[in-house]
Design a protein around this motif. Structure first.
Motif, PDB file in Angstrom:
ATOM      1  N   THR A 183      77.356  73.572   6.710  1.00 37.11           N
ATOM      2  CA  THR A 183      78.312  74.648   6.910  1.00 37.11           C
ATOM      3  C   THR A 183      78.794  73.988   5.742  1.00 37.11           C
ATOM      4  O   THR A 183      80.225  73.895   4.622  1.00 37.11           O
ATOM      5  N   ALA A 184      78.971  72.096   5.585  1.00 36.00           N
ATOM      6  CA  ALA A 184      79.544  71.116   4.521  1.00 36.00           C
ATOM      7  C   ALA A 184      78.539  69.379   3.795  1.00 36.00           C
ATOM      8  O   ALA A 184      77.057  70.093   4.405  1.00 36.00           O
ATOM      9  N   ASP A 185      79.784  69.413   2.817  1.00 35.51           N
ATOM     10  CA  ASP A 185      78.952  68.488   2.610  1.00 35.51           C
ATOM     11  C   ASP A 185      79.473  66.784   3.088  1.00 35.51           C
ATOM     12  O   ASP A 185      78.219  65.925   3.968  1.00 35.51           O
ATOM     13  N   GLY A 328      77.462  81.106   4.548  1.00 38.87           N
ATOM     14  CA  GLY A 328      77.034  80.020   3.809  1.00 38.87           C
ATOM     15  C   GLY A 328      76.614  79.285   4.521  1.00 38.87           C
ATOM     16  O   GLY A 328      76.529  78.251   3.547  1.00 38.87           O
ATOM     17  N   ALA A 330      74.701  77.236   6.024  1.00 39.67           N
ATOM     18  CA  ALA A 330      72.847  77.034   5.503  1.00 39.67           C
ATOM     19  C   ALA A 330      71.860  76.706   7.414  1.00 39.67           C
ATOM     20  O   ALA A 330      72.272  75.724   8.149  1.00 39.67           O
TER      21      ALA A 330
ATOM     22  N   ARG B 248      86.583  74.325  -1.428  1.00 42.61           N
ATOM     23  CA  ARG B 248      84.913  73.497  -1.847  1.00 42.61           C
ATOM     24  C   ARG B 248      84.063  72.976  -2.209  1.00 42.61           C
ATOM     25  O   ARG B 248      82.913  72.169  -2.046  1.00 42.61           O
ATOM     26  N   LYS B 249      84.923  72.366  -3.020  1.00 41.94           N
ATOM     27  CA  LYS B 249      84.717  70.851  -4.115  1.00 41.94           C
ATOM     28  C   LYS B 249      84.299  69.588  -2.970  1.00 41.94           C
ATOM     29  O   LYS B 249      83.504  69.249  -3.133  1.00 41.94           O
ATOM     30  N   GLY B 252      82.749  69.696  -0.259  1.00 39.94           N
ATOM     31  CA  GLY B 252      80.643  70.914  -0.657  1.00 39.94           C
ATOM     32  C   GLY B 252      81.099  71.647   0.789  1.00 39.94           C
ATOM     33  O   GLY B 252      79.561  72.216   1.523  1.00 39.94           O
ATOM     34  N   LYS B 254      80.657  75.906   2.515  1.00 44.18           N
ATOM     35  CA  LYS B 254      80.087  76.410   2.277  1.00 44.18           C
ATOM     36  C   LYS B 254      80.930  77.477   2.805  1.00 44.18           C
ATOM     37  O   LYS B 254      80.026  79.079   2.592  1.00 44.18           O
TER      38      LYS B 254
END
Lengths: 430, 430
Positions: A183-185, A328, A330, B248-249, B252, B254
């Protein structure tokens, strides 16, 4: 031979094991060869002197073994077979080298006794049963003609108890999958982002929970579409030996979930399953870390019954998960292995002869059972060879196969030798 | 000083750090002492010469730090402060030793300048902020009289950006829990028991999924009972600085899940949360193992808002899980830490003076914000001292606190010194 095919560092040992088998099988009077594949070689041996008009028996076994760790739990070197209290302790003592040994010994005895056989004999010993059988599958597709047979005997199974002869007339197929929900980096702090960032463990838990309905049935659309129920008559042909008390006691099992409407013995054999074999995400060590993770992973498997196609089940499962993940998130999902179930013809000649062989050696009526586990390529091998299958063997649940201190009783070596010998004799006599 | 209070191997360093503080605070003209607890000592220092009729200011900080691993990601020794590009790099450079340093320096300057103060000063520096504050809580209960004050200043917070002064008028509380779901005594094979043994990962996923309703609200009964909504007027008093694009940035990110009906800035500050910080069960290594596990575990935390009682939330959560686990599944749940939220009096004298101090140093209007994170014992300290609280500091989200390469800008050391100095001066002048 340290023929741990799943670990590349043992490739040399695995190759040596294969070479030994070829030379030994040649010595006892078979025409043996090694079929190279992109993975581990398959040992094929035959004696087809009986000719086209005689029936052909194909025997399946495997020469690879499971890894041995944790090594410190072994009481003796897993690769130095040791006899204690009438049992051989070693990796592969039962699965499948021990069972392979008595089978080949029975073949040797028959070949010594009868110079020419009244049936054609083929032997297929793969080296990848414990690691996916990718190479073996290739060769099965290529060697269809060579494999063509009337009867397929799988000697990689067991009996329900020391005094209970039983032929195995089917096993479940399997589909294994690896998945990740992201869900996030990067991981976040649950104080600064908790309440806004969608936690992937929450997303995964939710999607997994949606795989079962309120009654405990698997809720993946189309999952049961191909699943055929047995007729009452067919059910009668099998012994569904599994009683709740025994199961609760053996594993200290406190929570049961048999398929609604089925006996527990039926649930582990004629019904498909969905299991979460592993799950991981966030911080799982000592103490506490208020991390809000970016990723959660899981390993999932299905045991399949006849007519279920691993590919279709995979596609349906994937779609179902996607439908139940938040916007959103992945999903990465990888199919690891897939193999179909096999189910035998209850009335086949080989089934009858196998039962007779057990009965004559053990002096008791032989049961017909269905296995809950999977031998990856039997379905494919049966199809390619065109043979009626039956599975047998002398394994017991207590043999610690795949675990430390794997062992096999000397008495069962003898019973195995006599039983396979009896069966071969029946084919020889005709 | 390697004052990693959470790891017993650093107990000696932590004690040395405490002893240094006592001697230094005595040197600069305070009456300093170490309050021993069953865990780490609390440093208490005071100058109450002003007498009963003058107001009393209590300052909170902490001298312990987070562990330093993974060490190989540090560019310089975490315990040898190194200056690079105008920033000090070290564990604790910001949290909380750096902020502690400029605060004590400001105190020192004031004491050098004014021999006698027109207000009473108390300093409370704990050594367990990063590890649960168990010992600190004991001492707060015992030393209520000594702690009695009019104003409590917490210097362990930050500002939303380098040029944005802000006082923190509240933070969320926290409840952390460790849990295990067990359905059997030992792991099983998914072939032989799949379809009958209730998989604890499935049980846990199901129970966790039931913690949220279809709208994304937490579905634990009574969870929101004590949660008070802010009035429109109260909401106006705060800046809920957090925009979706930025969030979000930065991570990352999502998938978002703000509390339905609230802005994302509100969701992370005035709304309570439930997060799964970790989950584990079965086989999670390379490849695949068709294990049917006996146990699944999870680490769960809640961020709490004012009036939510950690004990009550724990009891309700436990009951909810129990209600959603299958018959026979055994739940073990342990409460790790629990602390209440704190919320300040927006109109208090100390809030006004803290804002003024920021404005005079930074030359910009000061915002009022609410923090999403938690400082374990502030709620309890505020209650015991009877003081109005305000939290401030010069931390930035980019300081890497708790992470490798923690740092703090020299410019912010100066700003911190000036701001705390300004605030102390306001109390001195009265």
């Amino acid at each position: 031979f340290k023929s741990i095919a799943t670990d590349p560092q043992y490739d040399e040992d695995t190759k040596k094991c294969a070479a030994f088998l070829v030379s030994y099988l040649n010595e006892i009077g078979l025409e043996a060869m090694s079929w190279e594949t992109s993975k581990q070689p398959v040992i094929f041996a035959k004696n087809t002197a009986a000719g086209k008009d005689c029936p052909t028996l194909l025997i399946y076994q495997h020469y690879d073994v499971q890894p041995v760790d944790p090594l410190d739990l072994w009481e003796s070197d897993p690769f130095k077979p040791t006899i204690r209290e009438g049992k051989v302790y070693a990796r592969g003592a039962q699965d499948n080298k021990g069972q392979c040994f008595y089978t080949i010994t029975a073949l040797k005895a028959l070949l010594e006794e009868s110079k020419s056989l009244n049936f054609n004999l083929k032997l297929f010993i793969e080296g990848e049963e414990e690691s996916g059988s990718t190479g073996t599958l290739e060769i099965i597709k290529q060697k269809k003609e060579e494999l063509r047979s009337d009867y397929l005997l799988v000697v990689d199974c067991g009996i329900p108890g020391p005094d209970i002869p039983a032929i195995t007339l089917g096993m479940r197929g399997i589909l294994t999958m690896d998945l990740e929900v992201r869900t996030a980096d990067s991981d976040m702090h649950s104080g600064s982002m908790g309440g806004v960032a969608y936690n992937p463990i929450r997303a995964l838990s939710h999607a997994l929970a949606k795989c079962w309905d309120e009654n405990g049935k698997i809720a993946i659309p189309h999952f049961y579409d191909e699943v055929q129920d047995l007729s009452p008559e067919e059910k009668k042909a099998f012994d569904f030996i599994m009683d709740e008390k025994m199961v609760r006691k053996e594993f200290g099992l406190k929570a049961l979930c048999p398929d609604p409407g089925y006996l527990i013995g039926e649930s582990v054999s004629i019904r498909p399953t969905l299991e979460i074999n592993g799950i991981n995400g966030g911080y799982t060590g000592e103490g506490f870390k208020t991390v809000l993770p970016a990723v959660a992973t899981a390993k999932i498997s299905c045991r399949l019954v006849p007519d279920q196609d691993p590919e279709k089940v995979f596609a349906n499962f994937k779609k179902h998960l996607e439908n139940h993940l938040p916007e959103g998130a992945a999903l990465t999902i990888v199919k690891e292995h897939g193999s179909s179930a096999f189910r035998c013809n209850v009335h086949s000649l080989i089934a009858k002869r196998a039962a007779k062989a057990y009965e004559e050696v053990m002096g008791k009526p032989c049961k017909s059972i269905l296995g809950g586990g999977s031998i990856p390529i039997i379905g494919e091998l049966a199809q390619a060879s065109g043979a009626d299958v039956v599975a047998m063997g002398y394994g017991l649940d207590s043999d610690h196969i795949h675990a430390p201190n794997e062992h096999f009783g000397l008495d069962r070596f003898e019973q195995g030798f006599l039983t396979i010998g009896n069966l071969l004799k029946q084919f020889h006599v005709g």
